[in-house]
Design a protein around this motif. Structure first.
Motif, PDB file in Angstrom:
ATOM      1  N   GLU A  84       0.779  -1.034  -0.034  1.00  9.59           N
ATOM      2  CA  GLU A  84       0.168   0.021   0.032  1.00  9.59           C
ATOM      3  C   GLU A  84       1.158   0.811  -0.554  1.00  9.59           C
ATOM      4  O   GLU A  84       1.903   1.214  -0.173  1.00  9.59           O
ATOM      5  CB  GLU A  84      -0.895   0.240   1.164  1.00  9.59           C
ATOM      6  CG  GLU A  84      -1.730  -1.460   1.335  1.00  9.59           C
ATOM      7  CD  GLU A  84      -3.149  -0.878   2.157  1.00  9.59           C
ATOM      8  OE1 GLU A  84      -3.680  -1.705   2.518  1.00  9.59           O
ATOM      9  OE2 GLU A  84      -2.047  -0.548   2.826  1.00  9.59           O
ATOM     10  N   ARG A  85       0.357   1.972  -0.415  1.00 11.83           N
ATOM     11  CA  ARG A  85       0.825   3.184  -0.147  1.00 11.83           C
ATOM     12  C   ARG A  85       1.461   3.976   1.523  1.00 11.83           C
ATOM     13  O   ARG A  85       0.252   3.446   1.815  1.00 11.83           O
ATOM     14  CB  ARG A  85       0.025   4.543  -0.636  1.00 11.83           C
ATOM     15  CG  ARG A  85       0.822   5.848  -1.158  1.00 11.83           C
ATOM     16  CD  ARG A  85       0.066   6.471  -2.847  1.00 11.83           C
ATOM     17  NE  ARG A  85       0.521   5.986  -3.837  1.00 11.83           N
ATOM     18  CZ  ARG A  85       0.044   6.500  -5.094  1.00 11.83           C
ATOM     19  NH1 ARG A  85      -0.729   8.417  -5.053  1.00 11.83           N
ATOM     20  NH2 ARG A  85      -0.245   5.650  -5.857  1.00 11.83           N
ATOM     21  N   GLU A  86       2.120   4.914   1.345  1.00 12.27           N
ATOM     22  CA  GLU A  86       2.829   4.636   3.017  1.00 12.27           C
ATOM     23  C   GLU A  86       3.394   6.333   2.883  1.00 12.27           C
ATOM     24  O   GLU A  86       3.617   6.480   1.951  1.00 12.27           O
ATOM     25  CB  GLU A  86       3.547   3.984   3.070  1.00 12.27           C
ATOM     26  CG  GLU A  86       5.208   4.199   2.524  1.00 12.27           C
ATOM     27  CD  GLU A  86       6.118   2.646   3.751  1.00 12.27           C
ATOM     28  OE1 GLU A  86       6.035   2.874   4.347  1.00 12.27           O
ATOM     29  OE2 GLU A  86       7.165   3.045   3.560  1.00 12.27           O
ATOM     30  N   PHE A  87       2.970   6.986   3.886  1.00 14.95           N
ATOM     31  CA  PHE A  87       3.583   8.506   4.039  1.00 14.95           C
ATOM     32  C   PHE A  87       4.945   8.189   4.368  1.00 14.95           C
ATOM     33  O   PHE A  87       5.412   7.546   5.079  1.00 14.95           O
ATOM     34  CB  PHE A  87       3.031   8.423   5.485  1.00 14.95           C
ATOM     35  CG  PHE A  87       2.721   9.982   5.640  1.00 14.95           C
ATOM     36  CD1 PHE A  87       3.585  10.248   7.006  1.00 14.95           C
ATOM     37  CD2 PHE A  87       2.535  11.041   5.306  1.00 14.95           C
ATOM     38  CE1 PHE A  87       4.097  11.231   7.640  1.00 14.95           C
ATOM     39  CE2 PHE A  87       3.526  12.254   5.868  1.00 14.95           C
ATOM     40  CZ  PHE A  87       4.113  12.418   6.917  1.00 14.95           C
ATOM     41  N   VAL A  88       5.482   9.572   3.992  1.00 17.21           N
ATOM     42  CA  VAL A  88       6.508   9.304   3.889  1.00 17.21           C
ATOM     43  C   VAL A  88       7.501  10.380   5.082  1.00 17.21           C
ATOM     44  O   VAL A  88       7.461  10.784   5.973  1.00 17.21           O
ATOM     45  CB  VAL A  88       7.208   9.410   2.833  1.00 17.21           C
ATOM     46  CG1 VAL A  88       9.151  10.366   3.182  1.00 17.21           C
ATOM     47  CG2 VAL A  88       7.918   8.131   1.852  1.00 17.21           C
ATOM     48  N   ALA A  89       6.543  12.123   4.545  1.00 17.87           N
ATOM     49  CA  ALA A  89       7.165  13.124   4.897  1.00 17.87           C
ATOM     50  C   ALA A  89       5.654  14.533   4.589  1.00 17.87           C
ATOM     51  O   ALA A  89       5.377  14.070   3.818  1.00 17.87           O
ATOM     52  CB  ALA A  89       8.567  13.717   4.839  1.00 17.87           C
ATOM     53  N   ALA A  90       5.501  15.303   5.487  1.00 22.08           N
ATOM     54  CA  ALA A  90       4.631  16.446   5.312  1.00 22.08           C
ATOM     55  C   ALA A  90       5.303  17.573   6.286  1.00 22.08           C
ATOM     56  O   ALA A  90       6.188  17.781   6.838  1.00 22.08           O
ATOM     57  CB  ALA A  90       3.410  16.014   5.467  1.00 22.08           C
ATOM     58  N   ILE A  91       5.382  18.717   4.787  1.00 21.25           N
ATOM     59  CA  ILE A  91       5.526  19.928   5.759  1.00 21.25           C
ATOM     60  C   ILE A  91       4.591  21.182   5.144  1.00 21.25           C
ATOM     61  O   ILE A  91       3.559  21.200   4.045  1.00 21.25           O
ATOM     62  CB  ILE A  91       6.713  20.407   4.692  1.00 21.25           C
ATOM     63  CG1 ILE A  91       6.699  21.764   5.424  1.00 21.25           C
ATOM     64  CG2 ILE A  91       6.461  20.767   3.524  1.00 21.25           C
ATOM     65  CD1 ILE A  91       8.686  22.184   5.361  1.00 21.25           C
ATOM     66  N   ASP A 131       8.025   7.378  11.197  1.00 17.98           N
ATOM     67  CA  ASP A 131       8.975   7.031  12.160  1.00 17.98           C
ATOM     68  C   ASP A 131      10.758   6.034  11.296  1.00 17.98           C
ATOM     69  O   ASP A 131      11.289   5.941  11.573  1.00 17.98           O
ATOM     70  CB  ASP A 131       8.532   5.617  12.771  1.00 17.98           C
ATOM     71  CG  ASP A 131       7.867   6.208  13.948  1.00 17.98           C
ATOM     72  OD1 ASP A 131       6.719   5.413  15.000  1.00 17.98           O
ATOM     73  OD2 ASP A 131       7.836   7.550  13.980  1.00 17.98           O
ATOM     74  N   SER A 132       9.785   5.734  10.378  1.00 17.35           N
ATOM     75  CA  SER A 132      10.926   4.602   9.058  1.00 17.35           C
ATOM     76  C   SER A 132      11.693   5.744   8.541  1.00 17.35           C
ATOM     77  O   SER A 132      12.862   5.201   7.965  1.00 17.35           O
ATOM     78  CB  SER A 132      10.322   4.411   7.891  1.00 17.35           C
ATOM     79  OG  SER A 132       9.453   4.832   7.788  1.00 17.35           O
ATOM     80  N   VAL A 133      11.752   6.938   8.479  1.00 18.20           N
ATOM     81  CA  VAL A 133      12.501   7.888   7.870  1.00 18.20           C
ATOM     82  C   VAL A 133      13.080   8.941   8.761  1.00 18.20           C
ATOM     83  O   VAL A 133      13.581   9.312   8.400  1.00 18.20           O
ATOM     84  CB  VAL A 133      11.851   8.372   7.021  1.00 18.20           C
ATOM     85  CG1 VAL A 133      11.580   7.496   5.463  1.00 18.20           C
ATOM     86  CG2 VAL A 133      10.718   9.488   7.178  1.00 18.20           C
ATOM     87  N   LYS A 134      12.987   8.995  10.511  1.00 19.79           N
ATOM     88  CA  LYS A 134      13.237  10.120  10.833  1.00 19.79           C
ATOM     89  C   LYS A 134      14.519   9.838  10.835  1.00 19.79           C
ATOM     90  O   LYS A 134      15.107   8.725  11.345  1.00 19.79           O
ATOM     91  CB  LYS A 134      12.205   9.765  12.110  1.00 19.79           C
ATOM     92  CG  LYS A 134      11.112  10.565  12.270  1.00 19.79           C
ATOM     93  CD  LYS A 134      10.687  10.553  13.598  1.00 19.79           C
ATOM     94  CE  LYS A 134       8.799  11.031  13.579  1.00 19.79           C
ATOM     95  NZ  LYS A 134       8.509  10.712  15.208  1.00 19.79           N
ATOM     96  N   GLY A 135      15.455  11.509  11.135  1.00 21.70           N
ATOM     97  CA  GLY A 135      16.949  11.265  11.039  1.00 21.70           C
ATOM     98  C   GLY A 135      17.504  11.072   9.931  1.00 21.70           C
ATOM     99  O   GLY A 135      19.340  10.982   9.508  1.00 21.70           O
ATOM    100  N   ARG A 136      16.903  10.456   8.830  1.00 20.69           N
ATOM    101  CA  ARG A 136      17.589   9.645   7.604  1.00 20.69           C
ATOM    102  C   ARG A 136      16.734  11.116   6.177  1.00 20.69           C
ATOM    103  O   ARG A 136      17.742  11.335   5.058  1.00 20.69           O
ATOM    104  CB  ARG A 136      17.352   8.404   7.390  1.00 20.69           C
ATOM    105  CG  ARG A 136      17.567   7.833   7.545  1.00 20.69           C
ATOM    106  CD  ARG A 136      17.647   6.364   7.852  1.00 20.69           C
ATOM    107  NE  ARG A 136      16.277   5.259   7.203  1.00 20.69           N
ATOM    108  CZ  ARG A 136      15.961   5.629   6.108  1.00 20.69           C
ATOM    109  NH1 ARG A 136      16.813   5.094   4.940  1.00 20.69           N
ATOM    110  NH2 ARG A 136      15.015   5.044   5.926  1.00 20.69           N
ATOM    111  N   PHE A 137      15.761  11.496   6.534  1.00 21.76           N
ATOM    112  CA  PHE A 137      14.880  12.416   5.756  1.00 21.76           C
ATOM    113  C   PHE A 137      15.265  13.532   6.134  1.00 21.76           C
ATOM    114  O   PHE A 137      14.108  13.780   7.253  1.00 21.76           O
ATOM    115  CB  PHE A 137      14.245  11.321   5.086  1.00 21.76           C
ATOM    116  CG  PHE A 137      13.692  10.260   4.154  1.00 21.76           C
ATOM    117  CD1 PHE A 137      15.105   9.175   3.994  1.00 21.76           C
ATOM    118  CD2 PHE A 137      12.786   9.547   3.674  1.00 21.76           C
ATOM    119  CE1 PHE A 137      15.839   8.136   3.536  1.00 21.76           C
ATOM    120  CE2 PHE A 137      12.961   8.703   2.668  1.00 21.76           C
ATOM    121  CZ  PHE A 137      14.154   8.113   2.610  1.00 21.76           C
TER     122      PHE A 137
END
Length: 124
Positions: free
Chosen positions: A44-51, A62-68
């Motif tokens: 499924e489509r999953e959220f990465v980041a938003a601003i 959580d899977s991208v915190k500190g990297r993206f």
């Protein structure tokens, strides 16, 4: 009508970096949130980041915190996703999305406009 166009995808080795950019045009709402989602094959489509556009409030999976890192260029109407320390599990098609409002939500059905996506492949 809103148009979103992603660029910057490609092939990179584990531990490498890529920078995605989304260019927005058309009748853009004054208060808006720009986001990145991703979808791997069979998933499924999953959220990465938003601003948020004005206050630059951010939200990360959580899977991208500190990297993206997500950022926006107010004058150019673009949003970028800097991806560092990439892993094979980051491989997916990455989509830019837009919603009207001031809350950087993580649900895909909250976003009304979508780009066509750009492929990111991380080799092990």
């Amino acid at each position: 009508q809103v148009s979103l166009v992603e660029s910057g995808g490609g092939l990179v080795q584990t531990g490498g970096s890529l920078r995605l950019t989304c260019s927005a045009s058309g009748r853009l709402p004054g208060t808006r949130v720009m986001a990145w989602f991703r979808q791997a094959p069979g998933q499924e489509r999953e959220f990465v980041a938003a601003i948020t556009w004005r206050m630059r409030n951010t939200n990360y999976a959580d899977s991208v915190k500190g990297r993206f890192t997500i950022s926006r260029d107010y004058l150019r109407d673009t949003v970028a996703l800097q991806m560092d320390s990439l892993r094979p599990e980051d491989t997916a098609v990455y989509y830019c999305a837009l919603r009207e409002g001031t809350i950087p939500k993580s649900l895909a059905n909250e976003y009304m406009s979508w780009g066509q996506g750009t492929q990111v492949t991380v080799s092990s």
